[in-house]
Design a protein around this motif. Structure first.
Motif, PDB file in Angstrom:
ATOM      1  N   LEU A  85     -63.341  18.386 -47.816  1.00 48.66           N
ATOM      2  CA  LEU A  85     -64.157  18.373 -46.796  1.00 48.66           C
ATOM      3  C   LEU A  85     -63.587  17.409 -45.838  1.00 48.66           C
ATOM      4  O   LEU A  85     -63.082  16.384 -45.995  1.00 48.66           O
ATOM      5  CB  LEU A  85     -65.545  17.604 -47.086  1.00 48.66           C
ATOM      6  N   VAL A  86     -63.524  17.953 -44.703  1.00 44.15           N
ATOM      7  CA  VAL A  86     -62.292  17.717 -43.481  1.00 44.15           C
ATOM      8  C   VAL A  86     -63.061  17.462 -42.177  1.00 44.15           C
ATOM      9  O   VAL A  86     -63.687  18.194 -41.490  1.00 44.15           O
ATOM     10  CB  VAL A  86     -61.167  18.541 -43.440  1.00 44.15           C
ATOM     11  N   VAL A  87     -62.943  16.088 -41.697  1.00 42.61           N
ATOM     12  CA  VAL A  87     -63.441  15.794 -40.168  1.00 42.61           C
ATOM     13  C   VAL A  87     -62.183  15.812 -39.498  1.00 42.61           C
ATOM     14  O   VAL A  87     -61.176  15.330 -39.860  1.00 42.61           O
ATOM     15  CB  VAL A  87     -63.959  14.371 -40.184  1.00 42.61           C
ATOM     16  N   THR A  88     -62.189  16.876 -38.362  1.00 41.48           N
ATOM     17  CA  THR A  88     -60.929  17.032 -37.826  1.00 41.48           C
ATOM     18  C   THR A  88     -61.243  17.547 -36.244  1.00 41.48           C
ATOM     19  O   THR A  88     -62.092  18.068 -35.945  1.00 41.48           O
ATOM     20  CB  THR A  88     -60.023  17.999 -38.395  1.00 41.48           C
ATOM     21  N   HIS A  89     -60.247  17.149 -35.576  1.00 38.06           N
ATOM     22  CA  HIS A  89     -60.319  17.569 -34.066  1.00 38.06           C
ATOM     23  C   HIS A  89     -59.134  18.774 -34.123  1.00 38.06           C
ATOM     24  O   HIS A  89     -58.762  19.335 -32.706  1.00 38.06           O
ATOM     25  CB  HIS A  89     -59.653  16.550 -33.205  1.00 38.06           C
ATOM     26  N   GLU A  90     -58.618  19.307 -35.159  1.00 37.83           N
ATOM     27  CA  GLU A  90     -57.466  20.176 -35.025  1.00 37.83           C
ATOM     28  C   GLU A  90     -58.204  21.713 -35.262  1.00 37.83           C
ATOM     29  O   GLU A  90     -58.370  22.206 -36.381  1.00 37.83           O
ATOM     30  CB  GLU A  90     -56.379  20.115 -36.102  1.00 37.83           C
ATOM     31  N   MET A  91     -58.652  22.298 -34.200  1.00 37.20           N
ATOM     32  CA  MET A  91     -59.175  23.391 -34.209  1.00 37.20           C
ATOM     33  C   MET A  91     -58.482  24.600 -34.708  1.00 37.20           C
ATOM     34  O   MET A  91     -59.178  25.543 -35.552  1.00 37.20           O
ATOM     35  CB  MET A  91     -59.678  24.035 -32.838  1.00 37.20           C
ATOM     36  N   GLY A  92     -57.348  24.725 -34.867  1.00 38.04           N
ATOM     37  CA  GLY A  92     -56.350  25.675 -35.384  1.00 38.04           C
ATOM     38  C   GLY A  92     -56.514  25.626 -36.928  1.00 38.04           C
ATOM     39  O   GLY A  92     -56.492  26.759 -37.548  1.00 38.04           O
ATOM     40  N   PHE A  93     -56.521  24.388 -37.372  1.00 37.36           N
ATOM     41  CA  PHE A  93     -56.562  24.164 -38.854  1.00 37.36           C
ATOM     42  C   PHE A  93     -57.938  24.644 -39.377  1.00 37.36           C
ATOM     43  O   PHE A  93     -57.938  25.373 -40.423  1.00 37.36           O
ATOM     44  CB  PHE A  93     -56.245  22.812 -39.057  1.00 37.36           C
ATOM     45  N   ALA A  94     -59.020  24.136 -38.630  1.00 41.66           N
ATOM     46  CA  ALA A  94     -60.028  24.692 -39.101  1.00 41.66           C
ATOM     47  C   ALA A  94     -60.276  26.040 -39.042  1.00 41.66           C
ATOM     48  O   ALA A  94     -60.918  26.730 -39.881  1.00 41.66           O
ATOM     49  CB  ALA A  94     -61.347  24.253 -38.101  1.00 41.66           C
ATOM     50  N   LYS A  95     -59.865  26.756 -38.032  1.00 44.23           N
ATOM     51  CA  LYS A  95     -60.015  28.259 -37.806  1.00 44.23           C
ATOM     52  C   LYS A  95     -59.266  28.911 -39.098  1.00 44.23           C
ATOM     53  O   LYS A  95     -59.648  29.960 -39.562  1.00 44.23           O
ATOM     54  CB  LYS A  95     -59.377  28.633 -36.495  1.00 44.23           C
TER      55      LYS A  95
END
Length: 258
Positions: free
Chosen positions: A203-213
């Motif tokens: 479960l990852v809170v992130t601002h890295e949209m590329g990673f989330a994608k």
């Protein structure tokens, strides 16, 4: 495939300010879930509530289908021996924005510390495991380095190895790259991708949209303490249904910001 973590109606206020509003979310075994949203949306508070770093006011938290917290007005109604609850929470590993390494201990000592003192693993076995984990995060050559001798990206990878040393069943990541210089972000995300590919529940809170994608099975958008939308990344990033989600993604995916 079973549920690893489930929350039902989790709410929390800091004084008069509500920071979590009825947050319900389920993370399945081997699933990677990314939480995105603007600063102040409650993302980190939610993550910290899952392992008791923040106490919730209302709601239920299950870990592997076991009810650990059922809170009403800040009081947990689940009667359970403290040892049993703490043992269950050991299954939850956490990586923070700041690395929080002990500065006077080497990388390998930082990684082996908790297994020795919390799980009573013999020091020799703990050191061998720590060495394996440092190799896994690409730091075999930095075992005896102190944190001050490591870059931010290397320190964060030590912190990931330290969390893995407790053999958790789920890993929580609280904006693990936000404190890093941009050129160091990739090496940490690469380690996280490797964990995801190996089947770790995350479960990852992130601002890295590329990673989330690329890595997430589902993406959760939080805004003002509530979950507004949950969708697979291919839907979330191409046709989000909520206008707040669209506004947020337009602001962070501007050319040069993605």
């Amino acid at each position: 495939m079973g549920e690893m973590i489930k929350t039902v109606g989790v709410s929390k206020s800091f004084g008069p300010l509500p920071v979590l509003k009825e947050v319900s979310l389920t993370v399945e075994q081997r699933e990677v879930v990314c939480i995105i949203g603007p600063s102040g949306a409650g993302k980190s508070t939610y993550l910290r509530s899952l392992n008791r770093l923040e106490r919730i006011d209302q709601g239920r938290i299950y870990l592997e289908n076991k009810l650990l917290f059922d809170c009403v007005n800040g009081v947990n109604r689940v009667k359970m021996p403290l040892h049993e609850r703490n043992t269950a929470l050991l299954e939850v590993g956490m990586v923070f924005q700041r690395f929080n390494l002990f500065p006077h201990k080497t990388a390998v000592e930082n990684v082996m510390l908790s297994p020795v003192h919390v799980r009573n693993v013999p020091p020799k076995a703990a050191r061998d495991k720590a060495a394996q984990l440092l190799e896994r995060v690409g730091l075999a050559d930095k075992m005896n380095a102190y944190p001050s001798q490591l870059s931010g990206g290397q320190q964060q990878r030590v912190a990931i190895a330290r969390a893995l040393a407790m053999e958790p069943k789920i890993m929580l990541f609280d904006e693990p790259t936000s404190a890093l210089d941009p050129e160091l972000v990739g090496e940490v995300l690469a380690v996280m991708k490797g964990l995801a590919n190996a089947g770790m529940t995350m479960l990852v809170v992130t601002h890295e949209m590329g990673f989330a994608k690329e890595v997430a099975d589902k993406v959760v958008f939080m805004f003002e303490g509530a979950i507004l939308e949950t969708a697979p990344p291919e839907v979330m990033f191409s046709e989000p249904s909520n206008h707040r989600t669209r506004q947020f993604l337009q602001s962070v995916l501007l050319p040069g910001r993605a």
